[in-house]
Design an enzyme around this catalytic site. Structure first.
Site, PDB file in Angstrom:
ATOM      1  CD  GLU A 200      -3.021  -1.031   2.244  1.00  0.00           C
ATOM      2  OE1 GLU A 200      -2.972  -0.079   3.048  1.00  0.00           O
ATOM      3  OE2 GLU A 200      -3.913  -1.897   2.290  1.00  0.00           O
TER       4      GLU A 200
ATOM      5  CD  GLU B  68      -3.446  -5.640   4.251  1.00  0.00           C
ATOM      6  OE1 GLU B  68      -4.270  -4.796   4.670  1.00  0.00           O
ATOM      7  OE2 GLU B  68      -2.222  -5.457   4.265  1.00  0.00           O
TER       8      GLU B  68
END
Length: 783
Positions: A157, A358
């Protein structure tokens, strides 16, 4: 029973990150990361560094085939000498051996936000050299683990790390600079490209990256993906998509930045950091893209709206809320958006393998003697898996699904308040305990799929069986009849909370819709809460009216008004109630809860209730304020407590004490009779009289803190040189004091919006839990 199955070779597992679970922050030569500096004394985490055999054993018992973990850069290179710390790598060597011995495939992530502090001191991600250092780090880790780790992810991320860490400053390292954010993003991409080269040169079998990808849409598109947009809304959606998604997807996978992204970056510091040849390095061929999905971004054109700090270039765009169920963090739950983004990625990059790396949610968990019955988490994961299965059936090349996360952990700036884990962790003892969601996930893995039929929601019979009473008794308790003893009532209500039973009246309300009206009940104004009350009236009214509800404002200031409000609701003149309770307890909330009409509260009630509420993380905010004072070297910290019958004050005191205990310090408290500035000044004078060596004051509210500033001047103490002062609330006056007050910001508008969404969820008959929003420390001159 038929099974909604996944492909035979589908991979099931979990993801974690080093800083959030490992602890042992100074063990075996590890040096501080930017998160150690930013969070100050919070990093004991789950002690996974010492307890990894137990955690691997849990994963094996749950049948997991894959474990994605991250490596701590500071364990491998604790300083800038370039010398590898073999003792730090030994831990990952042991972990990988434990995993492979248990038949679990290790997936290694090299960077999950924990940049070494020495690298930040040298310029951090805005400095180009950090990318080169990352490539050296990647090569060193592969040299030690590459014989057993087949799949490597370079970054996790990067948008979050760049734009929350360097743009808005709410994540480490806490910088607030749009130019730094764009430079950081580019250099992370460059680090990715250099890291891929280094890994491939070393013989890595498979290399990828992990991106948080959020579908960007307007509120109307949430319920109708195909909705045609106006030109203005289409431009708003495209611009945010470029900032959040395409800024990373297109350089990695196409070797070019989106044109609109370059124009925005040019306006915010220029493009001098983008050099010839960089994009060729960034666009290394990838074997796998990790996709992290939690919630969509919902926007629309709004000409007067300023740009948000985390979204430089977003002026003229409003970030919207939507009337849907939310997690405890207030994130909208929209499972179908997972299928939408997988369809997009499969269409734009058809040859690329994908993995959900995720997906998970924070909910408020209740620990009971017979387990942790987290029905919300099960529902969240199940609905997303159904959306994922639909995408796979349509041809999306998704090879696996990794839940976020294995353990309740240290949730970055939010501390230990958030609960994302399948496994509960008691942080005082480090004892692990499987939640119902872990056992449910084990069953999903064992059958490689979901049951075609969704589990039935809890019924009166379910509650009766749990409580050991008759169905009729449960019905009498739920309907508030006084004939049931207090002991039986308590037993039934405990069962209601544990299994997440929602009285059928909510569903009946949805079907009958007699009034389509909502009562917004304002109790006696909260002390110092005028701004919050005004915000609730504005935002709750706006969102509920947008959902087609009529708002009836009602004032609850006398016993007669309470009687009238209860009669109004009992007469089914309202489908639901939003209640702003007073600071001190009364019985109105309890009386309304017996009507079977959905009720939501603003603020945590003094005693546990079946009525869901919206509040801020008062304990976490106080702990962050105290941690900040400790990080400044303050060791003699006093606290001014407002009236101790206020729940917010009790929670803020608890958070303050927890932070002091972690730092090995003792509390010094002074009580205030009320929440006025005069009371704060008087309490500060008492503190300074009792403890002349005091070097910091934390006040339970800003008004008390402003009084502390006055008392400090009267006592001849300089702020912050002699005495640091921190408040809580970030009222308008806090930034105008002399010196400006360091405080904890309460998200006023977010609370109001969460209230409205919570009530809409209840009106739809959804199971709902309370929402606790994060409170952010705002550092100014007083500390």
């Amino acid at each position: 029973m038929t099974i909604a199955g996944f492909p035979e070779d589908f991979v099931w597992g979990v993801s974690t990150s080093a800083f959030q679970i490992e602890g042992a922050t100074s063990a075996d030569g590890r040096s501080p990361s930017i998160w150690d500096t930013f969070t100050a004394n919070r990093a004991e985490a789950c002690d996974h560094y010492h307890r990894y055999p137990e955690d691997v054993r849990l994963m094996k018992e749950l049948g997991m085939a894959a474990y994605r973990f991250s490596v701590s850069w500071t364990r491998v290179f604790p300083d800038d000498s370039g010398k590898v710390n073999q003792a730090g790598l030994d831990f990952y060597d042991r972990l990988v051996d434990e995993l492979t011995g248990a038949g679990i495939t290790p997936y290694a992530t090299l960077y999950h936000w924990d940049l070494p502090q020495w690298a930040e001191d040298a310029g951090g991600w805005p400095a180009r050299d950090t990318a080169c250092r990352f490539a050296d780090y990647a090569a060193a880790v592969h040299e030690r683990l590459g014989d057993r780790v087949g799949t490597w992810f370079t970054l996790n991320e990067p948008w979050v790390a760049a734009f929350l860490g360097y743009g808005s400053g709410v994540h480490a390292p806490g910088r607030a600079s749009a130019p730094d954010a764009f430079r950081a993003a580019h250099h992370m991409l460059l680090a990715h490209g250099l890291g891929v080269r280094a890994l491939r040169d070393a013989g890595a079998a498979e290399v990828g990256a992990v991106l948080n990808i959020s579908p960007v849409m307007t509120p109307a598109q949430v319920s109708d993906f195909g909705r045609t947009l106006s030109e203005e809304d289409a431009e708003a959606v495209a611009r945010i998509d470029a900032l959040v998604n395409r800024q990373f997807l297109e350089p990695m996978l196409r070797g070019a930045y989106p044109a609109e992204l370059l124009e925005i970056a040019e306006r915010h510091g220029g493009l001098g950091h983008v050099r010839d040849g960089d994009l060729d390095v960034i666009a290394q061929p990838l074997d796998l893209l990790g996709v992290n999905y939690y919630t969509p971004l919902v926007v629309q054109a709004q000409p007067s709206e300023p740009a948000g700090a985390a979204f430089p270039g977003s002026e003229g765009i409003l970030f919207c809320t939507i009337p849907t169920a939310v997690t405890a963090m207030g994130w909208p739950i929209v499972p179908n958006c997972l299928a939408l983004l997988l369809d997009r990625l499969s269409g734009e990059y058809p040859d690329l393998d994908l993995m959900i790396t995720e997906n998970g949610a924070d909910f408020v968990d209740v620990v009971t003697g017979d387990g942790i019955h987290d029905v919300d988490r099960i529902s969240f994961v199940e609905e997303h898996l159904r959306a994922l299965r639909g995408a796979v059936e349509k041809g999306a090349k998704v090879r696996g699904y990794l839940v976020w996360t294995l353990l309740d952990n240290l949730e970055w700036a939010d501390g230990y308040q958030r609960k994302f884990g399948l496994v509960h962790v008691d942080f005082a003892t480090q004892k692990r305990r499987l939640k119902d969601s872990a056992l449910w996930y084990r069953d999903v893995i064992s059958r490689n799929g979901l049951t075609e039929a969704r589990p039935r929601r809890p019924t009166l019979e379910t509650v009766a069986a749990r409580a050991g009473v008759s169905r009729a008794t449960v019905s009498r308790v739920v309907n508030g009849e006084s004939s049931v003893s207090s002991e039986v009532r308590a037993t039934v209500m405990r069962a209601v909370r544990e299994i997440g039973y929602v009285p059928n009246a909510a569903a009946r309300s949805l079907v009958t819709r007699r009034t389509n009206a909502v009562a917004l009940v304002l109790s006696v104004p909260r002390q110092g809460g005028d701004a919050l009350t005004a915000s609730v009236v504005q935002y709750v009214t706006s969102l509920l009216e947008g959902a087609g509800k009529q708002i009836t404002l009602m004032l609850a200031d006398t016993a007669e008004s309470h009687r009238r409000i209860v009669a109004h609701v009992e007469g089914r003149l309202a489908d639901g109630v939003v209640l702003l309770p007073p600071d001190r307890g009364d019985t109105l909330a309890e009386r309304l809860s017996r009507t079977e009409v959905p009720v939501v509260l603003l603020g945590k009630p003094p005693i546990a209730s079946m009525v869901p509420y919206v509040d801020v993380d008062n304990a976490g905010g106080a702990a962050a304020a105290t941690d900040h004072l400790v990080s400044l070297g303050r060791r003699r910290i006093g606290m001014i407590c407002g009236p101790m019958d206020l729940v917010t004050v009790q929670d803020r005191l608890a958070g303050h004490r927890t932070a002091l205990r972690r730092a090995g310090l003792r509390p010094h408290l002074a009580a205030a009779d009320d929440l006025t500035r005069a009371a704060g000044a008087a309490a500060t004078h008492r503190l300074l009289g009792d403890r002349p060596s005091l070097d910091a004051v934390f006040a339970a509210t800003d008004q008390l803190a402003i009084g502390a500033l006055t008392a400090a001047r009267e006592a001849g103490r300089r702020v912050p040189e002699d005495l640091a002062v921190v408040g809580f609330d970030d009222v308008d006056a806090a930034s105008a004091t002399t010196p400006a007050l360091t405080t904890v910001r309460v998200p006023v508008a977010d609370q109001s919006l969460a209230l409205a969404r919570l009530l809409l969820s209840r009106l739809e008959g959804r199971h709902t839990t309370s929402v606790v929003l994060p409170a952010r420390l705002v550092v100014r001159e007083s500390a």
